[in-house]
Design an enzyme around this catalytic site. Structure first.
Site, PDB file in Angstrom:
ATOM      1  N   LYS A  22      -2.733  32.648 -18.881  1.00 36.57           N
ATOM      2  CA  LYS A  22      -2.057  32.786 -17.574  1.00 36.57           C
ATOM      3  C   LYS A  22      -2.235  34.209 -17.055  1.00 36.57           C
ATOM      4  O   LYS A  22      -2.537  34.426 -15.878  1.00 36.57           O
ATOM      5  CB  LYS A  22      -0.573  32.472 -17.743  1.00 36.57           C
ATOM      6  CG  LYS A  22       0.330  33.028 -16.653  1.00 36.57           C
ATOM      7  CD  LYS A  22       1.781  32.740 -16.880  1.00 36.57           C
ATOM      8  CE  LYS A  22       2.496  33.727 -17.717  1.00 36.57           C
ATOM      9  NZ  LYS A  22       2.990  34.943 -17.036  1.00 36.57           N
ATOM     10  N   ASP A 314       5.331  40.318 -25.560  1.00 43.48           N
ATOM     11  CA  ASP A 314       5.408  38.890 -25.213  1.00 43.48           C
ATOM     12  C   ASP A 314       5.518  38.006 -26.449  1.00 43.48           C
ATOM     13  O   ASP A 314       5.675  36.793 -26.314  1.00 43.48           O
ATOM     14  CB  ASP A 314       4.180  38.465 -24.392  1.00 43.48           C
ATOM     15  CG  ASP A 314       4.214  39.069 -23.005  1.00 43.48           C
ATOM     16  OD1 ASP A 314       3.209  38.957 -22.283  1.00 43.48           O
ATOM     17  OD2 ASP A 314       5.238  39.685 -22.647  1.00 43.48           O
ATOM     18  N   ARG A 406       6.393  27.832 -16.767  1.00 41.86           N
ATOM     19  CA  ARG A 406       5.680  28.882 -16.015  1.00 41.86           C
ATOM     20  C   ARG A 406       4.443  29.344 -16.776  1.00 41.86           C
ATOM     21  O   ARG A 406       3.467  29.781 -16.190  1.00 41.86           O
ATOM     22  CB  ARG A 406       6.589  30.087 -15.775  1.00 41.86           C
ATOM     23  CG  ARG A 406       7.734  29.828 -14.845  1.00 41.86           C
ATOM     24  CD  ARG A 406       8.427  31.089 -14.462  1.00 41.86           C
ATOM     25  NE  ARG A 406       7.495  32.085 -13.938  1.00 41.86           N
ATOM     26  CZ  ARG A 406       7.882  33.238 -13.412  1.00 41.86           C
ATOM     27  NH1 ARG A 406       9.161  33.555 -13.366  1.00 41.86           N
ATOM     28  NH2 ARG A 406       6.994  34.093 -12.944  1.00 41.86           N
TER      29      ARG A 406
HETATM   30  C1  EPZ Z   1       2.420  42.238 -17.696  1.00 38.60           C
HETATM   31  O1  EPZ Z   1       3.539  42.505 -16.867  1.00 38.60           O
HETATM   32  C2  EPZ Z   1       2.548  40.782 -18.117  1.00 38.60           C
HETATM   33  N1  EPZ Z   1       2.509  39.932 -16.930  1.00 38.60           N
HETATM   34  C3  EPZ Z   1       3.856  40.580 -18.868  1.00 38.60           C
HETATM   35  O2  EPZ Z   1       3.872  39.227 -19.314  1.00 38.60           O
HETATM   36  C4  EPZ Z   1       3.857  41.500 -20.084  1.00 38.60           C
HETATM   37  O3  EPZ Z   1       5.102  41.369 -20.754  1.00 38.60           O
HETATM   38  C5  EPZ Z   1       3.660  42.957 -19.627  1.00 38.60           C
HETATM   39  O4  EPZ Z   1       2.448  43.064 -18.862  1.00 38.60           O
HETATM   40  C6  EPZ Z   1       3.574  43.923 -20.796  1.00 38.60           C
HETATM   41  O5  EPZ Z   1       2.532  43.549 -21.644  1.00 38.60           O
HETATM   42  C7  EPZ Z   1       1.322  39.670 -16.342  1.00 38.60           C
HETATM   43  O6  EPZ Z   1       0.277  40.131 -16.769  1.00 38.60           O
HETATM   44  C8  EPZ Z   1       1.351  38.772 -15.137  1.00 38.60           C
HETATM   45  P1  EPZ Z   1       3.778  46.430 -17.105  1.00 38.60           P
HETATM   46  P2  EPZ Z   1       3.582  43.873 -16.003  1.00 38.60           P
HETATM   47  O7  EPZ Z   1       3.506  46.896 -15.734  1.00 38.60           O
HETATM   48  O8  EPZ Z   1       2.229  44.300 -15.659  1.00 38.60           O
HETATM   49  C9  EPZ Z   1       7.050  49.738 -16.315  1.00 38.60           C
HETATM   50  C10 EPZ Z   1       4.789  37.132 -19.717  1.00 38.60           C
HETATM   51  O9  EPZ Z   1       5.691  36.825 -20.497  1.00 38.60           O
HETATM   52  N2  EPZ Z   1       6.411  49.912 -14.994  1.00 38.60           N
HETATM   53  O10 EPZ Z   1       2.743  46.606 -18.162  1.00 38.60           O
HETATM   54  O11 EPZ Z   1       4.574  43.681 -14.933  1.00 38.60           O
HETATM   55  C11 EPZ Z   1       7.710  48.378 -16.481  1.00 38.60           C
HETATM   56  O12 EPZ Z   1       9.020  48.386 -15.955  1.00 38.60           O
HETATM   57  C12 EPZ Z   1       4.923  38.361 -18.846  1.00 38.60           C
HETATM   58  O13 EPZ Z   1       3.697  36.511 -19.600  1.00 38.60           O
HETATM   59  C13 EPZ Z   1       6.871  50.923 -14.158  1.00 38.60           C
HETATM   60  O14 EPZ Z   1       7.802  51.660 -14.490  1.00 38.60           O
HETATM   61  O15 EPZ Z   1       4.182  44.896 -17.063  1.00 38.60           O
HETATM   62  C14 EPZ Z   1       7.687  48.184 -17.969  1.00 38.60           C
HETATM   63  O16 EPZ Z   1       8.792  48.861 -18.535  1.00 38.60           O
HETATM   64  C15 EPZ Z   1       6.303  38.966 -18.937  1.00 38.60           C
HETATM   65  N3  EPZ Z   1       6.273  51.084 -12.936  1.00 38.60           N
HETATM   66  C16 EPZ Z   1       6.400  48.874 -18.413  1.00 38.60           C
HETATM   67  O17 EPZ Z   1       6.034  49.744 -17.318  1.00 38.60           O
HETATM   68  C17 EPZ Z   1       5.235  50.289 -12.522  1.00 38.60           C
HETATM   69  O18 EPZ Z   1       4.729  50.508 -11.401  1.00 38.60           O
HETATM   70  C18 EPZ Z   1       5.242  47.928 -18.667  1.00 38.60           C
HETATM   71  O19 EPZ Z   1       5.170  47.066 -17.562  1.00 38.60           O
HETATM   72  C19 EPZ Z   1       4.793  49.272 -13.391  1.00 38.60           C
HETATM   73  C20 EPZ Z   1       5.373  49.100 -14.629  1.00 38.60           C
END
Ligand code: EPZ
Length: 432
Positions: A22, A314, A406
């Site tokens: 996904k 995850d 989802r």
């Molecule tokens: C991706 O989310 C995945 N989703 C998530 O999978 C996964 O848990 C996550 O990466 C971490 O591996 C998709 O790929 C669609 P991040 P993403 O940006 O990109 C902070 C699932 O279960 N952050 O790597 O949204 C954020 O708050 C889902 O399939 C900022 O502060 O995660 C977090 O603490 C859940 N500012 C950390 O970075 C930003 O602009 C990592 O988030 C972006 C992120």
């Protein structure tokens, strides 16, 4: 709302097939915005988030066909004319990964209007790093009634400019979003402190097949030489490493003998090492992993979630379900998201012994689990409850399983196919 009814106690036996990832499919579908040509993606999972992405792209004017059935799992996307480059709140509120259209929309059309994604069950999920990177490339960002408006230089008529971007934090979709913005920018862009997840590498492979010039994907430094246009292509999406990991734990927790097929073991290194350390028996093949519980009881082991190639956040909830069946105490540290222990309360209602202090959960095993009526709260917490129900004594009812739909394709059919006693039950009053 659909529920699952699961009767625990059956060891899972046989072969279970992993679907496409996904979290690869979502950025790759968004990448089709970057060309007016047709893009064909194969091994697309039939899950709710993919349908949401289809609706999002179609709402902008793209032609999107999602084919399923035996030979399909294919999507054909053609963003010839993007008549309405807006990601509407009604769609974005159901899937925050909609922000992945931001970079490609600005790169292709010079402008984007995207509803600011709210938080979700597991955390605030800001996109400040996406925005900071786009501004570094010359985008002008304004905010209007909950929408983010972005324009390329010269009021949307010019191209984004290459820049040197160092991510304050490692962000998966931030890396993907900005990579898609950079491939059509003028000049060179260097990204540092990038996400190294396989989903980033999969997206880069698609973009390169479309004519982009990218070096270093999968490492923490990525270089992009902007081009003026991209063309269509056909690309096969990676197998879903989190679905594969979930099934490995299903085989272990049920005391079964399960072949997890059509996966990529190279993407599961941290989980494989951890499970083997606990005493789970794994036979790792080229694209299949056989999982059996060992002869002696599983031994407790700590985990600390990290960015790839560390232990994936995850898989944290699913591991915790298994940890309830291990002899000893496992300390689970969640370092990526601020609120990713929603499954703890429900596991404790099933008889687990887990205490939480901030971002650390302490699991004291082995606890015999009892069936209960439980509530799903987010995608991976739901998977954790299904795993617990496979070993619980009696019949567990899981409510709000739309969360699990989802990101897992027909999980109850796949699990039933290897001996689980699980069935989907429509809302007792027939409500959808
Ligand atoms: C991706 O989310 C995945 N989703 C998530 O999978 C996964 O848990 C996550 O990466 C971490 O591996 C998709 O790929 C669609 P991040 P993403 O940006 O990109 C902070 C699932 O279960 N952050 O790597 O949204 C954020 O708050 C889902 O399939 C900022 O502060 O995660 C977090 O603490 C859940 N500012 C950390 O970075 C930003 O602009 C990592 O988030 C972006 C992120």
């Amino acid at each position: 709302m659909d529920k699952f009814v699961v009767r625990g106690g059956n060891p899972l036996l046989g072969t279970i097939k992993v679907s496409g990832a996904k979290n690869s499919a979502l950025p790759c579908m968004a990448a089709a915005i970057l060309t007016e040509d047709e893009v064909i993606l194969e091994n697309i999972p039939q899950v709710r988030d993919i349908e949401t992405e289809r609706k999002l792209l179609a709402s902008m004017g793209a032609e999107v066909e999602l084919g399923y059935g035996r030979a399909q799992h294919r999507t054909r996307i053609k963003c010839g004319i993007l008549s309405d480059p807006v990601a509407k709140y009604e769609i974005v509120k159901t899937m925050r990964a909609s922000s992945l259209v931001l970079g490609p929309l600005i790169a292709r059309t010079g402008m984007a209007r995207v509803a600011m994604p709210g938080g979700c069950a597991i955390g605030g999920r800001p996109i400040d790093l996406h925005i900071k990177g786009l501004e570094a490339m010359g985008a002008e960002i304004t905010y209007d009634h909950g929408y983010l408006e972005a324009r390329s230089p010269n009021d949307g008529k010019g191209r984004l400019k290459g820049a040197h971007i160092l991510f304050d934090k490692i962000t998966v979709t931030g890396t993907e979003d900005l990579l898609m913005a950079a491939v059509l920018a003028e000049g060179e862009t260097i990204f540092e402190n990038c996400a190294r997840e396989p989903e980033v590498t999969d997206l880069a492979a698609l973009l390169i097949a479309m004519g982009a010039k990218i070096e270093g994907a999968g490492s923490s430094t990525i270089r992009v030489h902007g081009v003026t246009s991209l063309h269509g292509t056909r690309h096969r999406i990676n197998p879903d490493r989190i679905e594969a990991g979930t099934f490995l734990i299903a085989g272990a927790i049920s005391g079964g003998d399960l072949n997890v097929d059509s996966c990529d073991p190279a993407h599961l290194g941290a989980l494989i090492a951890k499970l083997e350390g606990c005493g789970v028996r794994l036979d790792v093949g080229k694209d299949c992993i056989r999982v059996r519980s060992g002869d002696s009881p599983l031994k407790a082991a700590d985990i600390s979630t990290e960015e790839y190639p560390g232990f994936p956040t995850d898989m944290q909830a699913q591991y915790m379900a298994l940890a309830t069946q291990m002899e000893g105490t496992s300390v689970v540290s969640e370092n990526i998201f601020e609120n990713r222990f929603m499954h703890v309360g429900e596991l404790n209602r099933m008889g687990a012994n887990i205490s939480v202090q901030g971002r650390t959960a302490t699991v004291r095993g082995k606890s015999p689990l009892q069936s209960a009526a439980v509530m799903c709260s987010d995608l991976r917490a739901s998977a954790s409850l299904v795993l617990a129900a496979l070993v619980a004594d009696g019949e567990t009812i899981l409510d709000r399983v739309y969360h699990i739909d989802r990101g897992y394709e027909r999980i109850e059919e796949k699990l039933r196919g290897v001996g689980a006693q699980i069935r989907r039950m429509g809302d007792v009053f027939g409500r959808k």
